[in-house]
Design an enzyme around this catalytic site. Sequence first.
Site, mmCIF file in Angstrom:
data_model
loop_
_atom_site.group_PDB
_atom_site.id
_atom_site.type_symbol
_atom_site.label_atom_id
_atom_site.label_comp_id
_atom_site.label_asym_id
_atom_site.label_seq_id
_atom_site.Cartn_x
_atom_site.Cartn_y
_atom_site.Cartn_z
ATOM 1 N N THR A 1 -4.375 6.037 2.406
ATOM 2 C CA THR A 1 -4.654 7.408 2.847
ATOM 3 C C THR A 1 -5.417 8.171 1.765
ATOM 4 O OG1 THR A 1 -2.463 7.280 3.921
ATOM 5 C CG2 THR A 1 -3.687 9.312 4.205
ATOM 6 N N GLU B 1 0.854 -1.184 0.000
ATOM 7 C CA GLU B 1 0.000 0.000 0.000
ATOM 8 C C GLU B 1 0.891 1.235 0.000
ATOM 9 O OE1 GLU B 1 -2.570 2.407 3.338
ATOM 10 O OE2 GLU B 1 -2.751 0.224 3.328
ATOM 11 N N ARG C 1 0.500 10.382 1.021
ATOM 12 C CA ARG C 1 0.908 11.386 2.000
ATOM 13 C C ARG C 1 2.084 12.222 1.506
ATOM 14 N NH1 ARG C 1 0.985 7.890 7.686
ATOM 15 N NH2 ARG C 1 -1.099 6.971 7.469
ATOM 16 N N LYS D 1 -10.724 -1.892 7.415
ATOM 17 C CA LYS D 1 -9.451 -1.665 8.095
ATOM 18 C C LYS D 1 -9.751 -1.123 9.491
ATOM 19 C CE LYS D 1 -6.050 2.044 7.636
ATOM 20 N NZ LYS D 1 -5.245 2.816 6.685
#
Length: 210
Positions: free
Chosen positions: A70, A43, A47, A130
């Site tokens: 994210t 993943e 960011r 998650k």
Amino acid sequence: MSGTDLTSVLAGARLLPVLTVPSTVTAGPLADALAAGGARCAEVTFRTPGAEQVLKTMAADGRLTVGAGTVLTPEQAERAVAAGAGFVVSPGFDEEVVAKCRALGVPVVPGIATATELMRALKAGLETVKLFPAEPLGGLRTLRALAAPFPGTRFVPTGGIDASRMAAYLADPAVLAVGGSWMATTDHLGRGDYEEIRRLTADAVEGSMT
């Protein structure tokens, strides 16, 4: 990739390296190190300014199923899929992000922290979520408390988990896979220590199979 395919990948790997990659030049060597260590998926978190290029480079490598993490907005989801993301991960549950991923035909794993959020995810037709941030929320005690009234839900706990905690999570039948960043930290990448990334990944992969 369908949701079923993603479940198959995560169930087979049981390990999801969560990557924050400051420099795009590290993407190729990072993919090499993760693949050499036995990782099957990764993943790339959105960011950093170069996250799309990192994802594109790693996805083009072909040895890893690479997703975007994210992801906070539908527009980010669209950009992630255009860059080659095979799945999308969000820190929380957002109906618009889920709807956009559905429209794009890409699996989405939203973050949840409460029973209310989990119920919203299930109502949206999702079975895999998650738990984030797992350790600050109470770790396995919280995960088990959430799993009990919602049988069939699969969790990918992420947040504060390291090699010493991984096995306990994976031993729980509600846990599909564990996400973590300890295998490839920004410090590792800053030093260019790809051999250490390979070693930590190999250790984690081995541990996830026991």
